[in-house]
Scaffold this motif. Structure first.
Motif, PDB file in Angstrom:
ATOM      1  N   GLN A  79      23.824  24.007  48.202  1.00 52.97           N
ATOM      2  CA  GLN A  79      25.224  23.578  48.177  1.00 52.97           C
ATOM      3  C   GLN A  79      26.113  24.661  47.548  1.00 52.97           C
ATOM      4  N   LYS A  80      25.601  25.260  46.484  1.00 52.63           N
ATOM      5  CA  LYS A  80      26.397  26.247  45.728  1.00 52.63           C
ATOM      6  C   LYS A  80      26.598  27.543  46.515  1.00 52.63           C
ATOM      7  N   PHE A  81      25.522  28.045  47.134  1.00 57.91           N
ATOM      8  CA  PHE A  81      25.597  29.360  47.810  1.00 57.91           C
ATOM      9  C   PHE A  81      25.698  29.262  49.336  1.00 57.91           C
ATOM     10  N   ASN A  82      25.542  28.052  49.831  1.00 57.31           N
ATOM     11  CA  ASN A  82      25.609  27.830  51.273  1.00 57.31           C
ATOM     12  C   ASN A  82      24.594  28.691  52.023  1.00 57.31           C
ATOM     13  N   ARG A  83      23.414  28.712  51.481  1.00 51.88           N
ATOM     14  CA  ARG A  83      22.334  29.498  52.086  1.00 51.88           C
ATOM     15  C   ARG A  83      21.055  28.660  52.046  1.00 51.88           C
ATOM     16  N   SER A  84      20.098  29.073  52.891  1.00 55.36           N
ATOM     17  CA  SER A  84      18.835  28.328  52.882  1.00 55.36           C
ATOM     18  C   SER A  84      18.060  28.669  51.611  1.00 55.36           C
ATOM     19  N   VAL A  85      17.290  27.708  51.171  1.00 53.21           N
ATOM     20  CA  VAL A  85      16.563  27.885  49.897  1.00 53.21           C
ATOM     21  C   VAL A  85      15.081  27.673  50.140  1.00 53.21           C
ATOM     22  N   ASP A  86      14.300  28.615  49.571  1.00 56.14           N
ATOM     23  CA  ASP A  86      12.837  28.504  49.693  1.00 56.14           C
ATOM     24  C   ASP A  86      12.269  28.336  48.286  1.00 56.14           C
ATOM     25  N   VAL A  87      11.669  27.192  48.025  1.00 52.48           N
ATOM     26  CA  VAL A  87      11.159  26.901  46.678  1.00 52.48           C
ATOM     27  C   VAL A  87       9.648  27.071  46.643  1.00 52.48           C
ATOM     28  N   THR A  88       9.202  27.800  45.635  1.00 52.01           N
ATOM     29  CA  THR A  88       7.758  27.958  45.417  1.00 52.01           C
ATOM     30  C   THR A  88       7.441  27.406  44.037  1.00 52.01           C
ATOM     31  N   GLU A  89       6.334  26.682  43.948  1.00 52.46           N
ATOM     32  CA  GLU A  89       5.939  26.137  42.642  1.00 52.46           C
ATOM     33  C   GLU A  89       4.704  26.873  42.136  1.00 52.46           C
ATOM     34  N   ARG A  90       4.703  27.100  40.836  1.00 52.39           N
ATOM     35  CA  ARG A  90       3.521  27.748  40.237  1.00 52.39           C
ATOM     36  C   ARG A  90       3.100  26.972  39.001  1.00 52.39           C
TER      37      ARG A  90
END
Lengths: 99, 168
Positions: free
Chosen positions: A45-56
């Protein structure tokens, strides 16, 4: 190591705002639960870009989470809080030290 | 003449006696009196010269004595002045040395105090570091043991709740 072309492409992509934001969430168990979606949603929402989340997973954090994206790092872990408290304590001790 | 004859004096003999006496007188004068007078004069002159020499020597001695006394007085004055100057210089040097020593002592004392202070601060810092490391280590161990899944969920929920303020 990134090549010059990759860096250049990344920079261009960043300037155009059409790249994907890569987010890493580190927790003691490796499961951030609903935090994962909340972070992704907010950044999208903030950057209007797709987001890829990785968990570690990092058990040494004890509790909480560390969220990293781009150059930003938000450390809300128990270990981070303890270390921050130690640094603050040492800074206060150094400024109060007798001369 | 008659009178002389009445007195029983032979005038011819008298004249002869007078002539003899004159000759004797002249001879004595030339041969004795004058040389004796000359010797006496020469002796008197020598005595006078000796007296003059003695007087001159006496005067010279007196002058020399005065000169010696004057020189001694001057030497005394110079020595006194020299001693006074040396004393003043020695006093000044003494004061300077004492001041320097005092300054050095103050400097050393300040340096020692600073070193002690720095050493104490360093030790305090080391103790704090060690103590803090131990406290953090112990706290981490306790939290690792005590921190439950429920605590983690609560903490993550709190992070989620404050996400807006955390991501700017």
């Amino acid at each position: 190591m990134k090549t010059t072309a990759e860096v250049s492409a990344g920079f261009g992509s960043h300037m155009r705002g059409d790249g994907t934001i890569h987010v890493t969430i580190v927790t003691p168990s490796g499961d951030a639960g609903s935090l994962r979606e909340s972070v992704a949603s907010m950044l999208r929402q903030k950057f209007n870009r797709s987001v890829d989340v990785t968990e570690r997973k990092d058990p040494s954090l004890i509790g909480g989470a560390i969220i990293t994206f781009g150059d930003e790092q938000i450390d809300m872990s128990v270990r981070g809080a303890l270390r921050q408290a130690a640094v603050s304590f040492l800074s206060a001790g150094a400024s109060d030290a007798p001369r | 003449m008659e009178l002389l004859a009445k007195l029983g004096i032979d005038w011819q003999l008298l004249i002869a006696q007078l002539i003899n006496f004159g000759i004797l007188l002249a001879g004595l004068t030339f041969l004795v009196y004058r040389p004796v007078l000359r010797v006496i004069d020469e002796r008197r002159e020598r005595v006078r010269k000796s007296m003059e020499d003695a007087k001159r020597i006496e005067n010279q001695k007196k002058e020399l004595d005065e000169f010696r006394v004057e020189q001694m007085r001057k030497i005394d004055q110079e020595v006194g002045l020299f001693l006074e100057t040396a004393k003043t210089q020695a006093e000044a040097a003494k004061k300077e040395i004492l001041a320097s020593a005092e300054k050095e002592a103050v400097h050393l004392l300040a340096k020692a105090k600073q070193q002690i202070s720095e050493e104490r601060a360093r030790m305090m810092h080391e103790v704090q570091d060690t103590l803090l490391s131990a406290i953090i280590s112990m706290t981490e161990k306790i939290l690792e043991r005590e921190f439950s899944d429920a605590d983690q969920k609560r903490l993550l929920a709190s992070v989620e709740k404050n996400l807006h303020s955390l991501i700017r």
